[in-house]
Design an enzyme around this catalytic site. Structure first.
Site, mmCIF file in Angstrom:
data_model
loop_
_atom_site.group_PDB
_atom_site.id
_atom_site.type_symbol
_atom_site.label_atom_id
_atom_site.label_comp_id
_atom_site.label_asym_id
_atom_site.label_seq_id
_atom_site.Cartn_x
_atom_site.Cartn_y
_atom_site.Cartn_z
ATOM 1 N N GLY A 44 0.751 19.630 -30.430
ATOM 2 C CA GLY A 44 1.994 18.938 -30.123
ATOM 3 C C GLY A 44 2.406 19.203 -28.693
ATOM 4 N N GLY A 45 3.557 18.673 -28.328
ATOM 5 C CA GLY A 45 4.022 18.840 -26.968
ATOM 6 C C GLY A 45 4.415 20.263 -26.627
ATOM 7 N N GLY A 47 2.944 23.138 -28.251
ATOM 8 C CA GLY A 47 1.996 24.169 -28.612
ATOM 9 C C GLY A 47 0.859 23.678 -29.480
ATOM 10 N N VAL A 49 -1.439 24.526 -33.098
ATOM 11 C CA VAL A 49 -1.340 25.177 -34.408
ATOM 12 C C VAL A 49 -2.741 25.536 -34.892
ATOM 13 C CG1 VAL A 49 -0.499 24.997 -36.773
ATOM 14 C CG2 VAL A 49 0.724 23.821 -34.927
ATOM 15 N N ASP A 171 14.386 15.950 -33.437
ATOM 16 C CA ASP A 171 13.028 15.446 -33.189
ATOM 17 C C ASP A 171 12.346 15.113 -34.515
ATOM 18 O OD1 ASP A 171 10.921 14.606 -31.605
ATOM 19 O OD2 ASP A 171 10.022 16.593 -31.429
#
Length: 269
Positions: A44-45, A47, A49, A171
């Site tokens: 994602g923006g 980080g 996972v 978000d």
């Protein structure tokens, strides 16, 4: 028992007993459970996972936060504050965090210097059925309406719980809705969230969120409120009903007004 072993043991205990408080996890334990970050399960923006595994074969998800771009401890602590205060079946379960700073010798302009490397990780329960975006991408329109209704109802319940705690997610989108073993939705990613209590509308300096899910008042006047999340929810609901993961540009303002009042009726059914 070293920090790694004790950290893993504590994490297993937290996972077993839902009433347990979240814990601080050592970096050595994070490396061990992720097998040195060998399997990426999401990006994602904010980080990456990784899949993690405890000694009792329980799977967890470990999010490594990107500390290289616009990162601040204030933002990290804000996310921790939100995560520590929530406990709901439709919110991803937070297990623990890692926050450490290590010095590393680096050569800068021909001179050796000690540079600090920030390491920030968040550990969550693992959702085996991925996220809602992938579900919509893979399934044809009309596929298993009962599951889609279950997802809509669960997101409404989770969002209602967050708003009751004074938390604005800001978000909400299919990528931030995970799907558990029984396809139960779990809201995740509180990197942009605000906990302003019962204060309804706040003016901020910039636009928050993901294009296509941002409420009109955020775009026009940088105003955020609980209604901002309801707008995002309306877009998600329309995508679920249409069975599409594509961008929906037309008439999004009408969707917002349509879903604003009746949306939480579903959560009480």
């Amino acid at each position: 028992m070293d920090k790694k072993e004790s950290g893993i043991e504590e994490l297993e205990s937290v996972f077993t007993y839902e009433s347990s408080q979240t814990i601080r996890i050592s970096y050595s334990a994070i490396k061990f459970i992720t097998k040195k970050f060998c399997q990426v399960i999401g990006r994602g923006g904010y980080g990456t996972v990784y899949l993690g595994s405890l000694r009792n074969n329980v799977m967890v998800a470990v999010k490594k936060l990107d500390t290289s771009r616009n990162f601040s401890d204030e933002k990290f602590l804000g996310e921790l504050k939100c995560l520590k205060t929530v406990n709901h079946k439709n919110i991803v379960r937070f297990l623990g965090y890692c926050a450490c700073t290590d010095g590393e010798v680096m050569e800068i302009q021909g001179k050796d210097t000690v540079a600090d490397e920030l390491r920030r990780f968040l550990c969550f329960e693992y959702a085996p059925n991925g996220n809602l975006h992938d579900y919509l991408k893979e399934k044809p329109p009309g596929y298993e309406w009962s599951i889609r209704y279950k997802i809509i109802k669960g997101i409404c319940q989770g969002l209602d719980y967050l708003h009751g705690k004074g938390i604005k997610h800001l978000d909400l989108k299919p990528e931030n809705v995970l799907l558990g073993a029984e396809m139960e939705p779990k809201i995740t990613d509180f990197g942009l969230s605000r906990n302003d209590g019962t204060q309804s509308t706040i003016v901020i300096n910039n636009t928050l969120g993901t294009p296509g899910y941002i409420a009109p008042e955020m775009i026009d006047g940088h105003k955020i409120s609980f209604k901002s999340d309801i707008y995002s929810l309306g877009i998600i609901m329309k995508r679920l009903l249409m069975g599409t993961h594509e961008y929906i540009p037309q008439n999004v303002r009408r969707i917002y007004l349509y879903f604003l009042k009746p949306v939480f009726i579903i959560s009480s059914i």
